[in-house]
Design a protein around this motif. Structure first.
Motif, PDB file in Angstrom:
ATOM      1  N   ILE A   3     -17.601 -82.589   1.287  1.00 45.10           N
ATOM      2  CA  ILE A   3     -18.395 -81.461   1.756  1.00 45.10           C
ATOM      3  C   ILE A   3     -19.389 -81.076   0.670  1.00 45.10           C
ATOM      4  O   ILE A   3     -19.025 -80.937  -0.496  1.00 45.10           O
ATOM      5  N   PRO A  26      -9.747 -56.881  13.970  1.00 51.29           N
ATOM      6  CA  PRO A  26      -8.421 -57.435  14.294  1.00 51.29           C
ATOM      7  C   PRO A  26      -8.318 -58.051  15.686  1.00 51.29           C
ATOM      8  O   PRO A  26      -7.400 -57.752  16.425  1.00 51.29           O
ATOM      9  N   ASP A 116      -1.084 -58.809   6.440  1.00 55.48           N
ATOM     10  CA  ASP A 116      -1.169 -60.197   5.989  1.00 55.48           C
ATOM     11  C   ASP A 116      -2.349 -60.442   5.049  1.00 55.48           C
ATOM     12  O   ASP A 116      -2.205 -61.086   4.016  1.00 55.48           O
ATOM     13  N   LYS A 119      -1.761 -58.957   1.684  1.00 58.12           N
ATOM     14  CA  LYS A 119      -0.732 -59.719   0.975  1.00 58.12           C
ATOM     15  C   LYS A 119      -1.287 -61.041   0.462  1.00 58.12           C
ATOM     16  O   LYS A 119      -0.887 -61.525  -0.593  1.00 58.12           O
ATOM     17  N   ALA A 120      -2.214 -61.618   1.231  1.00 60.16           N
ATOM     18  CA  ALA A 120      -2.783 -62.911   0.839  1.00 60.16           C
ATOM     19  C   ALA A 120      -3.457 -62.806  -0.523  1.00 60.16           C
ATOM     20  O   ALA A 120      -3.501 -63.776  -1.289  1.00 60.16           O
ATOM     21  N   ASP A 122      -2.343 -61.418  -3.022  1.00 64.94           N
ATOM     22  CA  ASP A 122      -1.322 -61.608  -4.072  1.00 64.94           C
ATOM     23  C   ASP A 122      -1.438 -62.988  -4.687  1.00 64.94           C
ATOM     24  O   ASP A 122      -1.153 -63.189  -5.866  1.00 64.94           O
ATOM     25  N   TRP A 123      -1.800 -63.958  -3.861  1.00 63.39           N
ATOM     26  CA  TRP A 123      -1.820 -65.342  -4.303  1.00 63.39           C
ATOM     27  C   TRP A 123      -2.733 -65.526  -5.511  1.00 63.39           C
ATOM     28  O   TRP A 123      -2.449 -66.329  -6.402  1.00 63.39           O
ATOM     29  N   ILE A 126      -0.808 -64.745  -8.548  1.00 64.03           N
ATOM     30  CA  ILE A 126       0.260 -65.723  -8.766  1.00 64.03           C
ATOM     31  C   ILE A 126      -0.330 -67.071  -9.189  1.00 64.03           C
ATOM     32  O   ILE A 126       0.163 -67.720 -10.122  1.00 64.03           O
TER      33      ILE A 126
ATOM     34  N   PHE B 300       6.311 -67.585   1.495  1.00 59.69           N
ATOM     35  CA  PHE B 300       5.243 -66.804   0.852  1.00 59.69           C
ATOM     36  C   PHE B 300       3.891 -67.138   1.467  1.00 59.69           C
ATOM     37  O   PHE B 300       3.106 -66.256   1.790  1.00 59.69           O
ATOM     38  N   GLU B 303       3.742 -66.268   5.470  1.00 57.67           N
ATOM     39  CA  GLU B 303       3.543 -64.851   5.769  1.00 57.67           C
ATOM     40  C   GLU B 303       2.106 -64.413   5.548  1.00 57.67           C
ATOM     41  O   GLU B 303       1.630 -63.479   6.157  1.00 57.67           O
ATOM     42  N   ARG B 304       1.464 -65.081   4.609  1.00 61.90           N
ATOM     43  CA  ARG B 304       0.101 -64.673   4.264  1.00 61.90           C
ATOM     44  C   ARG B 304      -0.960 -65.521   4.955  1.00 61.90           C
ATOM     45  O   ARG B 304      -2.134 -65.390   4.669  1.00 61.90           O
ATOM     46  N   LEU B 306      -1.690 -68.496   4.458  1.00 61.35           N
ATOM     47  CA  LEU B 306      -2.461 -69.282   3.496  1.00 61.35           C
ATOM     48  C   LEU B 306      -2.186 -70.755   3.733  1.00 61.35           C
ATOM     49  O   LEU B 306      -1.042 -71.156   3.931  1.00 61.35           O
TER      50      LEU B 306
END
Lengths: 133, 313
Positions: A3, A26, A116, A119-120, A122-123, A126, B300, B303-304, B306
């Motif tokens: 790409i 949503p 969701d 929360k995503a 968070d990655w 991490i 993990f 749920e997200r 990803l």
């Protein structure tokens, strides 16, 4: 398949094009193209005293909040003029704009850390811990 | 307020995508003398515009004033006649000193939003809550209510029981066509109808449409002008301007046919979780071919939502 992304806007002096207004709605809407956000959506965004937002889409009540991307991240919009017919051909995208924050909307539910999409995020932290130096 | 122009100005000054109350001053006599209060609504059925709830009240022994004003079955009155009666209520000494009123204008957006909540709130609930709020507000502002008369389209018994529970000290009468039986309900009905008519006349499209009420009609789905509006004024993404009640089947069906398909998540899909049903006895006796399941990612990521994707060059 590779790409390729071309950025013809790199010399663009107008920073606004990378700081556009954006909304996360949503629901799934089967339309790819422009939307009359200014006329049909913006007039109905109301902020209450505790900075909670409300709006409406197709008669549905929405609750919203502003989300800013973590340091060092931003969203980039790309478009593809023509999708190749074969699966493994090279694909070419053009940068057309971007945004640094957006309004996140839930259907009749106050946005929270448990959503969701929130929360995503968070990655990112991490991933930094796992893959960072 | 002493004219319908002023009523229009007040309506115009309010947000037309929420709900709001407009009320008269409480005549002093209504605070002392025992009063009757009538409740009725206007614009329940139309696909366009607000629904308006109205109450009016006066001392029990001054009922004759209502008859002098001409309060009778509001459906038998012409629009001009209704305007005339409301104007009298706003200007004539005798009426001002004895008859009070209040209306709640419930916007089409408020109605759609209520009916499209996660836990749906029906039009009946919206209606009942409005009636209850208006009665409470009248009582709070000092009206000495002793009797309440309510017009209803649905079965009166349930409604009557509910109101009697909330207002145990009032004598409550819920009846079909109360509008044509009790002058105090006719007065409430006239106040509500006139307010709805004028709310449509001064409707401002926040979407910037340059249209007035002569171009979208009465709002009833049978009106040719309304039909045309519902058919032609569609935005592919947003559907309609907020004059429209999205939750009405007339609007829903038209959008399904003519606008971009739009799906919200299902609330508590009852089919969910049923897929892993109990295994049949025979399944333990048949030879299982090890199906190659794709490697499952950690919860993990699941749920997200990803997933890994291709890098850009």
């Amino acid at each position: 398949m590779s790409i390729l992304v071309e950025n013809n806007l790199i010399k663009n002096e107008n920073e606004d094009i990378f700081e556009q207004k954006s909304h996360y709605i949503p629901c799934k809407i089967e339309q790819d193209g422009s939307a009359n956000v200014k006329k049909y959506f913006d007039p109905y965004i109301v902020e209450n005293n505790s900075q909670e937002l409300s709006a409406t889409f197709r008669g549905h009540p929405l609750d919203g909040t502003q989300i800013t991307f973590p340091e060092g991240y931003r969203a980039v919009l790309v478009t593809e003029t023509k999708r190749p017919l074969t699966e493994d051909a090279e694909r070419k995208f053009q940068v057309t704009g971007g945004f640094k924050n957006f309004t996140y909307w839930n259907w009749d539910k106050k946005p929270s850390k448990n959503d969701d999409l929130c929360k995503a995020m968070d990655w990112i932290e991490i991933a930094e811990a796992i893959h960072g130096d | 307020m002493n004219s319908l122009q002023e009523l229009q100005a007040i309506i115009k000054s309010k947000d037309n995508f929420t709900k709001f109350v407009i009320n008269s001053e409480v005549p002093a006599v209504c605070k002392n003398e025992p009063c009757m209060l009538g409740v009725d609504e206007a614009g329940r059925g139309p696909v366009l515009g607000p629904m308006v709830y109205g109450v009016s009240y006066c001392p029990l022994n001054r009922k004759s004033i209502l008859e002098e004003l001409g309060c009778a079955d509001s459906k038998a009155l012409t629009e001009a006649k209704r305007d005339e009666i409301f104007t009298k209520m706003l200007t004539e000494e005798d009426s001002l000193n004895n008859v009070g009123w209040a209306v709640e204008v419930i916007s089409p957006n408020y109605i759609s939003n209520s009916m499209y909540r996660r836990a749906k709130c029906s039009l009946n609930e919206v209606s009942m809550n409005s009636a209850i709020d208006l009665i409470k507000k009248a009582a709070e502002s000092g009206v000495n209510i002793t009797e309440v008369y309510v017009d209803t389209v649905g079965p009166p018994e349930k409604y009557q029981t509910k109101l009697s529970e909330i207002f145990p000290s009032y004598k409550i009468t819920v009846a079909k066509k109360a509008d044509s039986i009790y002058p105090i309900v006719s007065a409430a009905s006239i106040v509500a109808k006139v307010t709805r008519d004028h709310a449509l006349k001064v409707w401002h499209f926040n979407e910037g449409l340059q249209l007035d009420h002569t171009e979208f009609g009465s709002g009833y789905p049978g009106d040719p002008l309304t039909k045309k509006f519902i058919r032609d004024r569609i935005d592919n993404v947003f559907g309609y301007p907020l004059l429209v009640r999205f939750s009405w089947s007339t609007a829903e069906l038209m959008l399904q046919e003519k606008a971009a398909a739009c799906t919200f998540e299902d609330v508590d899909d009852p089919g969910k979780g049923k897929s892993k049903s109990t295994k049949t006895i025979s399944s333990f006796f048949t030879l299982k071919t090890e199906d190659s399941k794709p490697r499952k990612r950690h919860k993990f990521f699941e749920e997200r939502h990803l997933s890994t994707c291709t890098d850009f060059d």
